[in-house]
Design an enzyme around this catalytic site. Structure first.
Site, mmCIF file in Angstrom:
data_model
loop_
_atom_site.group_PDB
_atom_site.id
_atom_site.type_symbol
_atom_site.label_atom_id
_atom_site.label_comp_id
_atom_site.label_asym_id
_atom_site.label_seq_id
_atom_site.Cartn_x
_atom_site.Cartn_y
_atom_site.Cartn_z
ATOM 1 N N TYR A 226 8.325 17.240 -19.048
ATOM 2 C CA TYR A 226 8.862 16.541 -19.493
ATOM 3 C C TYR A 226 7.244 15.696 -20.124
ATOM 4 C CZ TYR A 226 12.227 17.203 -15.811
ATOM 5 O OH TYR A 226 13.569 17.407 -15.461
ATOM 6 N N ASN B 106 6.329 10.854 -20.760
ATOM 7 C CA ASN B 106 6.386 9.615 -19.633
ATOM 8 C C ASN B 106 7.588 9.531 -19.474
ATOM 9 O OD1 ASN B 106 3.998 10.941 -20.426
ATOM 10 N ND2 ASN B 106 2.808 9.060 -19.461
ATOM 11 N N SER C 223 5.685 19.418 -16.681
ATOM 12 C CA SER C 223 5.675 18.054 -17.274
ATOM 13 C C SER C 223 4.701 18.778 -17.963
ATOM 14 C CB SER C 223 3.756 18.086 -15.596
ATOM 15 O OG SER C 223 3.650 16.944 -16.323
ATOM 16 N N ALA C 224 3.983 17.888 -18.592
ATOM 17 C CA ALA C 224 3.488 17.886 -20.171
ATOM 18 C C ALA C 224 1.988 18.063 -19.010
ATOM 19 C CB ALA C 224 3.168 16.576 -20.974
ATOM 20 N N THR C 225 0.869 17.620 -18.549
ATOM 21 C CA THR C 225 0.533 17.812 -17.399
ATOM 22 C C THR C 225 -0.145 18.952 -17.206
ATOM 23 O OG1 THR C 225 -0.827 17.588 -15.438
ATOM 24 C CG2 THR C 225 0.971 18.404 -15.123
ATOM 25 N N ASP D 146 19.088 15.826 -1.368
ATOM 26 C CA ASP D 146 17.492 15.337 -1.392
ATOM 27 C C ASP D 146 17.535 14.787 0.414
ATOM 28 O OD1 ASP D 146 15.611 13.297 -1.889
ATOM 29 O OD2 ASP D 146 16.408 13.721 -4.168
ATOM 30 N N ASP E 216 -7.836 11.186 -16.468
ATOM 31 C CA ASP E 216 -6.473 10.246 -17.312
ATOM 32 C C ASP E 216 -7.944 10.711 -18.997
ATOM 33 O OD1 ASP E 216 -4.808 9.176 -16.720
ATOM 34 O OD2 ASP E 216 -5.642 6.594 -16.943
ATOM 35 N N TYR F 199 -1.198 18.146 -8.274
ATOM 36 C CA TYR F 199 0.011 18.356 -8.395
ATOM 37 C C TYR F 199 0.537 18.487 -9.585
ATOM 38 C CZ TYR F 199 3.538 16.310 -10.890
ATOM 39 O OH TYR F 199 4.417 16.326 -12.357
ATOM 40 N N ARG G 240 -9.125 5.173 -15.839
ATOM 41 C CA ARG G 240 -9.047 5.697 -14.679
ATOM 42 C C ARG G 240 -9.070 7.394 -14.544
ATOM 43 N NH1 ARG G 240 -2.949 5.807 -13.665
ATOM 44 N NH2 ARG G 240 -2.779 7.052 -14.921
ATOM 45 N N PHE H 66 14.868 19.136 -9.339
ATOM 46 C CA PHE H 66 13.680 17.659 -9.206
ATOM 47 C C PHE H 66 12.911 17.780 -8.167
ATOM 48 C CE2 PHE H 66 17.424 16.680 -12.042
ATOM 49 C CZ PHE H 66 17.130 16.502 -12.925
ATOM 50 N N LYS I 6 2.881 22.420 -10.900
ATOM 51 C CA LYS I 6 3.574 22.583 -11.923
ATOM 52 C C LYS I 6 3.637 23.824 -12.541
ATOM 53 C CE LYS I 6 6.479 19.083 -10.917
ATOM 54 N NZ LYS I 6 7.755 19.496 -10.581
HETATM 55 P P1 NAD Z 1 11.638 11.160 -7.859
HETATM 56 O O1 NAD Z 1 10.116 10.467 -6.773
HETATM 57 O O2 NAD Z 1 11.910 9.622 -8.535
HETATM 58 O O3 NAD Z 1 12.757 12.210 -7.350
HETATM 59 C C1 NAD Z 1 12.149 12.828 -6.377
HETATM 60 C C2 NAD Z 1 13.144 13.839 -5.721
HETATM 61 O O4 NAD Z 1 13.528 14.592 -5.263
HETATM 62 C C3 NAD Z 1 13.218 12.406 -4.407
HETATM 63 O O5 NAD Z 1 14.649 12.224 -4.361
HETATM 64 C C4 NAD Z 1 13.068 12.717 -2.936
HETATM 65 O O6 NAD Z 1 13.202 12.142 -1.969
HETATM 66 C C5 NAD Z 1 13.085 14.753 -3.731
HETATM 67 N N1 NAD Z 1 12.046 15.894 -2.615
HETATM 68 C C6 NAD Z 1 11.817 15.332 -2.895
HETATM 69 N N2 NAD Z 1 10.656 16.647 -2.311
HETATM 70 C C7 NAD Z 1 11.941 17.458 -1.346
HETATM 71 C C8 NAD Z 1 12.561 17.830 -0.518
HETATM 72 N N3 NAD Z 1 11.260 18.849 -0.453
HETATM 73 N N4 NAD Z 1 13.355 18.129 -0.103
HETATM 74 C C9 NAD Z 1 14.100 17.604 -0.778
HETATM 75 N N5 NAD Z 1 14.522 16.157 -1.599
HETATM 76 C C10 NAD Z 1 12.978 16.376 -2.063
HETATM 77 O O7 NAD Z 1 11.111 11.433 -8.735
HETATM 78 P P2 NAD Z 1 10.792 11.829 -10.096
HETATM 79 O O8 NAD Z 1 10.544 11.244 -11.317
HETATM 80 O O9 NAD Z 1 13.047 11.499 -10.826
HETATM 81 O O10 NAD Z 1 10.693 13.123 -11.011
HETATM 82 C C11 NAD Z 1 11.776 14.496 -11.232
HETATM 83 C C12 NAD Z 1 10.500 15.712 -10.972
HETATM 84 O O11 NAD Z 1 10.348 15.488 -12.457
HETATM 85 C C13 NAD Z 1 9.805 15.970 -10.006
HETATM 86 O O12 NAD Z 1 9.550 17.251 -9.669
HETATM 87 C C14 NAD Z 1 8.511 15.191 -10.887
HETATM 88 O O13 NAD Z 1 7.409 16.141 -10.143
HETATM 89 C C15 NAD Z 1 8.536 15.619 -12.589
HETATM 90 N N6 NAD Z 1 7.741 14.994 -13.205
HETATM 91 C C16 NAD Z 1 8.294 13.867 -12.867
HETATM 92 C C17 NAD Z 1 7.240 13.233 -14.297
HETATM 93 C C18 NAD Z 1 7.664 11.648 -14.735
HETATM 94 O O14 NAD Z 1 6.630 10.493 -14.751
HETATM 95 N N7 NAD Z 1 8.220 10.959 -13.088
HETATM 96 C C19 NAD Z 1 6.376 13.897 -15.352
HETATM 97 C C20 NAD Z 1 6.765 15.308 -15.579
HETATM 98 C C21 NAD Z 1 7.156 15.604 -14.342
HETATM 99 N N1 UDP Z 2 -2.119 3.005 -17.402
HETATM 100 C C1 UDP Z 2 -2.472 1.291 -17.351
HETATM 101 N N2 UDP Z 2 -2.730 1.418 -16.536
HETATM 102 C C2 UDP Z 2 -2.113 1.065 -15.250
HETATM 103 C C3 UDP Z 2 -0.956 2.518 -15.355
HETATM 104 C C4 UDP Z 2 -1.553 3.114 -16.452
HETATM 105 O O1 UDP Z 2 -3.302 1.502 -18.475
HETATM 106 O O2 UDP Z 2 -2.128 0.645 -14.565
HETATM 107 C C5 UDP Z 2 -2.012 3.986 -19.009
HETATM 108 C C6 UDP Z 2 -2.831 5.078 -18.192
HETATM 109 O O3 UDP Z 2 -4.526 5.193 -18.363
HETATM 110 C C7 UDP Z 2 -2.338 6.369 -19.645
HETATM 111 C C8 UDP Z 2 -0.808 5.184 -19.755
HETATM 112 O O4 UDP Z 2 -1.322 4.119 -18.719
HETATM 113 O O5 UDP Z 2 -3.695 5.658 -20.431
HETATM 114 C C9 UDP Z 2 -0.108 6.232 -18.819
HETATM 115 O O6 UDP Z 2 -0.364 6.134 -17.494
HETATM 116 P P1 UDP Z 2 0.846 7.131 -16.702
HETATM 117 O O7 UDP Z 2 0.330 6.568 -14.878
HETATM 118 O O8 UDP Z 2 2.160 5.722 -16.407
HETATM 119 O O9 UDP Z 2 1.001 8.066 -17.209
HETATM 120 P P2 UDP Z 2 0.388 9.182 -17.531
HETATM 121 O O10 UDP Z 2 -0.245 10.266 -18.875
HETATM 122 O O11 UDP Z 2 -0.465 9.018 -16.382
HETATM 123 O O12 UDP Z 2 1.100 10.333 -16.161
#
Ligand code: NAD
Ligand code: UDP
Length: 332
Positions: free
Chosen positions: A179, A181, A127-129, A31, A295, A151, A292, A83, A155
């Protein structure tokens, strides 16, 4: 197994390291700490009672091929969990190149190292995105619709890159975990989500309002076609998500495997705020503001494939998520 956890000092990565160690695996965290702190590694050891023998840390950027190869040369690695991504949607719109470079190069460097060093197991944080504005619940067999920001596109592109690599290399196996949320924190209150600056995500915003760090939650829109007009999401406890990775690694089979990691339950913003207030006996002031941009109204999983094939389901409910998120925020 000895698992290289790229991004293992971050929110989901640190919880996954705990789950891996508790399941008897060893971890090598790589990391660059661009969105985390080295303390996370100490906390992982503290929670699990493990030492440097089972928890190694390399402060490296995983887009740096030479540094990554050094780690692969120095250790016998059985699998990689990736990650290491940048994840702020708004920032990705402002700095698309930074997102494409970091999130795609990291995927390419790590997967190439796996091919070179004959490591067959690769798990990717998707991600679900990637589903875009599909009909809910989202199921793995759906055609993916266009993503709405750089972003999300990183993915979707990483998924396609890894799928093509698997097609060309029959002994390389990849699991794409989509993933929903992730929220909450480890029971100990030692690790959790600590975003830099003002949080973008709902739960850390709610905990910071409850703590008095932020004044009022802004709820983005109450005119969606949902149960109460506010956005609906599938919140999943980060420890359940972490355990999903252990199950995925254990079952990692040939080819490309795709799983939703969600609970299958939709919760609206207002429902989450109410659950938080009740679980922690604390008030969260809020106001309704404009929607937003970007969304969608509803996003929740059909989580049955992971249950059937990985034997994994989310066990922790909304109340536990709210309690654990608050415990971490109070400690932090
Ligand atoms: P986070 O930012 O807490 O963790 C990511 C880690 O990766 C951090 O520690 C960061 O320092 C490290 N990192 C980033 N780029 C790097 C690089 N080039 N080299 C080495 N380290 C690097 O985020 P998270 O919430 O733990 O998410 C982890 C993964 O899951 C990410 O890929 C994110 O896109 C994905 N994800 C997260 C969510 C969410 O809501 N948290 C949802 C869907 C997918
Ligand atoms: N949301 C909100 N206020 C905030 C942040 C998020 O109302 O300050 C709402 C957002 O519109 C969505 C839900 O909360 O409906 C989850 O948002 P988040 O950004 O946590 O996750 P997302 O699904 O957008 O990745």
């Amino acid at each position: 197994m000895n698992i290289l956890v790229a991004g293992g000092a971050g929110y989901i990565g640190s919880h996954t390291c705990v789950a891996l160690l508790e399941a008897g695996h060893s971890v090598i965290v790589a990391d660059n700490l661009c969105n985390s702190k080295a303390e996370a590694i100490d906390k992982i050891k503290q929670i699990t009672g493990k030492t440097d023998k089972e928890v190694l840390f390399y402060e490296i950027d995983v887009t740096d091929k030479q540094k990554v190869y050094e780690v692969f040369l120095n250790h016998s690695i059985d699998g990689v969990i990736h990650f290491a991504g940048l994840k702020a949607v708004g920032e990705s719109v402002e700095k698309p190149l930074m997102y494409y470079y970091n999130n795609l190069m990291s995927t390419m460097v790590l997967s190439e190292a796996c091919l070179k060093f004959n490591i067959a197991k690769f798990v990717f944080s998707s991600s679900a995105t990637v589903y875009g504005e599909n009909e809910v619940p989202f199921v793995e067999t759906m055609n993916l619709l266009p993503t709405t920001n750089p972003y999300g596109e990183t993915k979707a592109m990483s998924e396609r890159i890894l799928t093509d690599i698997v097609k060309a290399n029959s002994n390389f196996a990849v699991t794409l975990l989509r993933y929903f949320n992730p929220v909450g924190a480890h029971k100990s209150g030692l690790i959790g989500e600590s975003p830099n600056g003002i949080p973008n995500n709902l739960m850390p915003y709610v905990t910071q309002v409850a703590k008095g760090k932020l004044k009022k939650l802004k709820i983005f829109g109450n005119d969606y076609a949902t149960v109460d007009g506010t956005g609906v999401r599938d919140y999943i406890h980060v420890c359940d998500l972490a355990e999903g990775h252990v199950s995925a690694l254990n079952k990692l089979s040939e080819g490309i495997n795709i799983y939703n990691l969600g609970t299958g339950q939709g919760t609206s913003v207002l429902q989450l705020v109410k659950a938080f207030e009740e679980a922690n006996n604390i008030e969260v002031s809020y106001e309704i503001v404009e929607r937003r941009a970007g969304d969608i109204a509803e996003c929740y999983a059909n989580a049955s494939k992971a249950e059937q094939e990985l034997g994994w389901t989310a066990k922790r409910g909304i109340v536990e998520m709210c309690k654990d998120a608050w415990k971490f925020e109070k400690n932090y």
